[in-house]
Scaffold this motif. Structure first.
Motif, PDB file in Angstrom:
ATOM      1  N   SER A 284       0.811  -1.229   0.000  1.00  0.00           N
ATOM      2  CA  SER A 284       0.000   0.000   0.000  1.00  0.00           C
ATOM      3  C   SER A 284       0.840   1.273   0.000  1.00  0.00           C
ATOM      4  O   SER A 284       0.339   2.353   0.315  1.00  0.00           O
ATOM      5  CB  SER A 284      -0.975   0.029   1.184  1.00  0.00           C
ATOM      6  OG  SER A 284      -1.945  -0.982   1.052  1.00  0.00           O
ATOM      7  N   ARG A 285       2.095   1.154  -0.395  1.00  0.00           N
ATOM      8  CA  ARG A 285       2.956   2.330  -0.521  1.00  0.00           C
ATOM      9  C   ARG A 285       3.222   2.614  -1.995  1.00  0.00           C
ATOM     10  O   ARG A 285       3.244   1.697  -2.814  1.00  0.00           O
ATOM     11  CB  ARG A 285       4.269   2.140   0.243  1.00  0.00           C
ATOM     12  CG  ARG A 285       4.099   1.872   1.730  1.00  0.00           C
ATOM     13  CD  ARG A 285       3.145   2.865   2.382  1.00  0.00           C
ATOM     14  NE  ARG A 285       3.547   4.242   2.140  1.00  0.00           N
ATOM     15  CZ  ARG A 285       2.710   5.291   2.191  1.00  0.00           C
ATOM     16  NH1 ARG A 285       1.428   5.115   2.436  1.00  0.00           N
ATOM     17  NH2 ARG A 285       3.173   6.515   1.969  1.00  0.00           N
ATOM     18  N   PRO A 286       3.436   3.887  -2.356  1.00  0.00           N
ATOM     19  CA  PRO A 286       3.492   4.267  -3.770  1.00  0.00           C
ATOM     20  C   PRO A 286       4.898   4.226  -4.378  1.00  0.00           C
ATOM     21  O   PRO A 286       5.898   4.434  -3.699  1.00  0.00           O
ATOM     22  CB  PRO A 286       2.969   5.704  -3.750  1.00  0.00           C
ATOM     23  CG  PRO A 286       3.457   6.239  -2.432  1.00  0.00           C
ATOM     24  CD  PRO A 286       3.384   5.073  -1.468  1.00  0.00           C
ATOM     25  N   PHE A 287       4.910   3.979  -5.657  1.00  0.00           N
ATOM     26  CA  PHE A 287       6.088   4.194  -6.495  1.00  0.00           C
ATOM     27  C   PHE A 287       5.687   5.254  -7.504  1.00  0.00           C
ATOM     28  O   PHE A 287       4.740   5.059  -8.276  1.00  0.00           O
ATOM     29  CB  PHE A 287       6.496   2.898  -7.189  1.00  0.00           C
ATOM     30  CG  PHE A 287       7.602   3.047  -8.213  1.00  0.00           C
ATOM     31  CD1 PHE A 287       8.599   4.006  -8.066  1.00  0.00           C
ATOM     32  CD2 PHE A 287       7.655   2.218  -9.325  1.00  0.00           C
ATOM     33  CE1 PHE A 287       9.618   4.146  -9.004  1.00  0.00           C
ATOM     34  CE2 PHE A 287       8.673   2.338 -10.265  1.00  0.00           C
ATOM     35  CZ  PHE A 287       9.650   3.308 -10.099  1.00  0.00           C
ATOM     36  N   ILE A 288       6.356   6.401  -7.496  1.00  0.00           N
ATOM     37  CA  ILE A 288       6.042   7.451  -8.456  1.00  0.00           C
ATOM     38  C   ILE A 288       7.233   7.648  -9.383  1.00  0.00           C
ATOM     39  O   ILE A 288       8.391   7.547  -8.975  1.00  0.00           O
ATOM     40  CB  ILE A 288       5.655   8.775  -7.764  1.00  0.00           C
ATOM     41  CG1 ILE A 288       6.862   9.452  -7.114  1.00  0.00           C
ATOM     42  CG2 ILE A 288       4.550   8.541  -6.733  1.00  0.00           C
ATOM     43  CD1 ILE A 288       6.569  10.874  -6.670  1.00  0.00           C
ATOM     44  N   TRP A 340       0.214  -4.293  -8.723  1.00  0.00           N
ATOM     45  CA  TRP A 340       0.029  -2.863  -8.491  1.00  0.00           C
ATOM     46  C   TRP A 340      -1.448  -2.496  -8.554  1.00  0.00           C
ATOM     47  O   TRP A 340      -2.232  -3.127  -9.251  1.00  0.00           O
ATOM     48  CB  TRP A 340       0.811  -2.053  -9.529  1.00  0.00           C
ATOM     49  CG  TRP A 340       2.258  -2.380  -9.580  1.00  0.00           C
ATOM     50  CD1 TRP A 340       2.882  -3.201 -10.488  1.00  0.00           C
ATOM     51  CD2 TRP A 340       3.279  -1.948  -8.677  1.00  0.00           C
ATOM     52  NE1 TRP A 340       4.222  -3.288 -10.207  1.00  0.00           N
ATOM     53  CE2 TRP A 340       4.501  -2.524  -9.104  1.00  0.00           C
ATOM     54  CE3 TRP A 340       3.288  -1.113  -7.560  1.00  0.00           C
ATOM     55  CZ2 TRP A 340       5.703  -2.292  -8.444  1.00  0.00           C
ATOM     56  CZ3 TRP A 340       4.491  -0.886  -6.912  1.00  0.00           C
ATOM     57  CH2 TRP A 340       5.680  -1.471  -7.357  1.00  0.00           C
ATOM     58  N   LYS A 341      -1.807  -1.436  -7.843  1.00  0.00           N
ATOM     59  CA  LYS A 341      -3.179  -0.946  -7.829  1.00  0.00           C
ATOM     60  C   LYS A 341      -3.166   0.583  -7.812  1.00  0.00           C
ATOM     61  O   LYS A 341      -2.104   1.215  -7.801  1.00  0.00           O
ATOM     62  CB  LYS A 341      -3.912  -1.469  -6.588  1.00  0.00           C
ATOM     63  CG  LYS A 341      -3.322  -0.945  -5.263  1.00  0.00           C
ATOM     64  CD  LYS A 341      -4.120  -1.424  -4.063  1.00  0.00           C
ATOM     65  CE  LYS A 341      -3.537  -0.870  -2.756  1.00  0.00           C
ATOM     66  NZ  LYS A 341      -4.319  -1.277  -1.577  1.00  0.00           N
ATOM     67  N   ASP A 342      -4.365   1.180  -7.819  1.00  0.00           N
ATOM     68  CA  ASP A 342      -4.536   2.638  -7.695  1.00  0.00           C
ATOM     69  C   ASP A 342      -3.594   3.390  -8.630  1.00  0.00           C
ATOM     70  O   ASP A 342      -2.865   4.312  -8.220  1.00  0.00           O
ATOM     71  CB  ASP A 342      -4.301   3.093  -6.249  1.00  0.00           C
ATOM     72  CG  ASP A 342      -5.264   2.448  -5.269  1.00  0.00           C
ATOM     73  OD1 ASP A 342      -6.335   1.991  -5.720  1.00  0.00           O
ATOM     74  OD2 ASP A 342      -4.947   2.386  -4.067  1.00  0.00           O
ATOM     75  N   VAL A 359       0.646   1.823  -6.790  1.00  0.00           N
ATOM     76  CA  VAL A 359       0.691   1.457  -5.381  1.00  0.00           C
ATOM     77  C   VAL A 359       0.776  -0.060  -5.255  1.00  0.00           C
ATOM     78  O   VAL A 359       0.036  -0.792  -5.925  1.00  0.00           O
ATOM     79  CB  VAL A 359      -0.561   1.979  -4.635  1.00  0.00           C
ATOM     80  CG1 VAL A 359      -0.543   1.542  -3.180  1.00  0.00           C
ATOM     81  CG2 VAL A 359      -0.643   3.500  -4.742  1.00  0.00           C
ATOM     82  N   LYS A 360       1.669  -0.522  -4.414  1.00  0.00           N
ATOM     83  CA  LYS A 360       1.841  -1.958  -4.222  1.00  0.00           C
ATOM     84  C   LYS A 360       0.618  -2.554  -3.533  1.00  0.00           C
ATOM     85  O   LYS A 360       0.127  -2.021  -2.533  1.00  0.00           O
ATOM     86  CB  LYS A 360       3.098  -2.230  -3.383  1.00  0.00           C
ATOM     87  CG  LYS A 360       3.365  -3.718  -3.127  1.00  0.00           C
ATOM     88  CD  LYS A 360       4.663  -3.912  -2.373  1.00  0.00           C
ATOM     89  CE  LYS A 360       4.888  -5.377  -2.015  1.00  0.00           C
ATOM     90  NZ  LYS A 360       6.188  -5.607  -1.344  1.00  0.00           N
ATOM     91  N   GLU A 365      -4.241  -9.441  -2.000  1.00  0.00           N
ATOM     92  CA  GLU A 365      -5.168  -8.567  -2.703  1.00  0.00           C
ATOM     93  C   GLU A 365      -5.129  -8.783  -4.204  1.00  0.00           C
ATOM     94  O   GLU A 365      -6.117  -8.601  -4.896  1.00  0.00           O
ATOM     95  CB  GLU A 365      -4.838  -7.106  -2.381  1.00  0.00           C
ATOM     96  CG  GLU A 365      -5.842  -6.110  -2.907  1.00  0.00           C
ATOM     97  CD  GLU A 365      -5.481  -4.681  -2.519  1.00  0.00           C
ATOM     98  OE1 GLU A 365      -6.204  -3.763  -2.908  1.00  0.00           O
ATOM     99  OE2 GLU A 365      -4.472  -4.506  -1.806  1.00  0.00           O
ATOM    100  N   GLY A 366      -3.981  -9.209  -4.724  1.00  0.00           N
ATOM    101  CA  GLY A 366      -3.854  -9.412  -6.156  1.00  0.00           C
ATOM    102  C   GLY A 366      -4.244 -10.794  -6.618  1.00  0.00           C
ATOM    103  O   GLY A 366      -4.077 -11.135  -7.786  1.00  0.00           O
TER     104      GLY A 366
END
Length: 397
Positions: A284-288, A340-342, A359-360, A365-366
């Protein structure tokens, strides 16, 4: 039209991915994936030299920025939305994606870098240091208590930010100056560059009692093995690495054979980096990351065609499109774990750049698309196989 802007990149991406263009065609790019190239590049540089990819930095451009949302795809008009169009997987993606025009006027919004990253920005560097010290104390107590709910690399008080391919940018320093908690991990493949950056930032390393900056020599395409799994609890930032490697990789190959497609994804350096980031990022943390390439090209390469196709399916189905034979698609849906999500894409209004965020997913969840019956039979029926069968059945009618 600037060859180095969004419109210029759109032309080159379309050109090198055109089916009639030579498969081995490459844009005239340096060997970005070669560590020796970067060592030669930085050989004669000094520690005070600064290069900011895209001519944007945090303090002047990204602390607060205006943006326009970029659709991952636009659905065709109702006149063309019928089941007889585009039975093939590739033609279907292209028929949707080609209708994007990211430079068209859309609603302009404003946000901050902290909100976009979903991390804490405090009012002063001193306050950020105190908060970091509190986090360290809490995490050390968790270790001493041998808490079963928190391990050393998945602390709840973890706002670490990893900068991939940091180069000689000031992004890491600007995060600390602007009161982000950190720590800041700056990573690059060039040992020469890391030596220069270490020399530049001694005040954050040996000249401070609270060390919130660390420099790491590592290759992001090989798993980021210098870092512990899921040790990054703030987010990962890339300001240009994926973009230049996307250009250097050339055409995105589309294979009919499932095993060949898997090998293509495994060999792609951008996909390797995505897997490495996934390994060190907490759920639930982002990669930008920043790019000049549109989603139809950048996401296709970064996610891999299968996960990108699922993303497209979700968008189409959420809008009630009749285009994709929902019942048959579910029957033959690929058994694959989503990573990945969102996923969001925005255009920076004041700069000729796109900003991507993925977002991981949380553990498990996947897995919600797994077909139980196929899993029991230990067989995978691919979407491409289904579409071929569907096309063959139609031709016999």
């Amino acid at each position: 039209m600037s060859l180095f802007g969004l419109r210029g990149r759109k032309f080159f991406d379309a050109l090198q991915n055109h089916p009639s263009f030579p498969t081995r065609f490459r844009l005239p790019c340096p060997p970005y994936e070669n560590p020796a190239f970067w060592d030669r590049l930085y050989k004669d540089m000094t520690y005070d030299m600064v290069n900011e990819w895209g001519d944007v930095d945090l303090s002047s451009a990204l602390l607060q920025f205006n943006y326009q949302r970029v659709p991952i795809l636009l659905l065709p008009s109702s006149s063309s939305d019928n089941e007889g169009h585009g039975s093939g997987d590739d033609s279907r993606l292209k028929s949707y994606s080609s209708q994007q025009e990211i430079t068209s006027a859309t609603t302009t919004n404003s946000t901050t870098f902290a909100n976009w990253m979903d991390v804490t920005q405090l009012s002063s560097p001193e306050e950020a240091i105190e908060r970091y010290k509190q986090h360290q104390l809490t995490n050390n107590n968790q270790d001493n208590n041998n808490s079963s709910s928190s391990s050393s690399n998945t602390k709840s008080n973890n706002e670490a930010i990893l900068i991939l391919g940091c180069g000689n940018s000031k992004l890491g320093e600007q995060l600390l100056i602007n009161s982000f908690i950190g720590p800041i991990y700056q990573l690059d493949i060039s040992s020469k560059l890391i030596q220069l950056m270490t020399q530049r930032y001694q005040k954050y390393l040996s000249e401070t009692s609270v060390k919130r900056m660390e420099f790491i020599v590592d290759d992001a395409t090989t798993g980021l093995t210098s870092l512990e799994p899921e040790c990054v609890g703030g987010g990962v930032v890339d300001k240009g690495l994926l973009d230049v490697l996307h250009c250097a990789e050339g055409r995105i190959l589309d294979y009919d054979d499932e095993e060949e497609e898997k090998n293509e994804d495994d060999d792609d350096v951008v996909r390797k980096i995505m897997k490495s980031v996934h390994n060190v990022l907490q759920p639930s943390r982002p990669f930008i990351f920043f790019s000049r390439s549109e989603p139809q090209w950048m996401l296709r390469r970064a996610l891999g065609k299968d996960e990108y196709t699922d993303l497209v399916d979700d968008i189409i189905n959420s809008r009630g499109s009749k285009h994709y034979h929902q019942q048959q698609k579910q029957q033959y849906r690929r058994r694959r774990k989503r990573l990945w999500k969102d996923i969001e894409v925005v255009k920076l209004v004041d700069y000729d750049l796109l900003l991507y965020k993925v977002v991981k997913v949380e553990e498990g969840e996947g897995d919600n698309d797994v077909d139980t019956e196929d899993a029991e039979q230990n067989s995978i029926i691919t979407r491409r196989s289904y579409l071929k069968r569907l096309k063959g059945a139609k031709s016999k009618q």
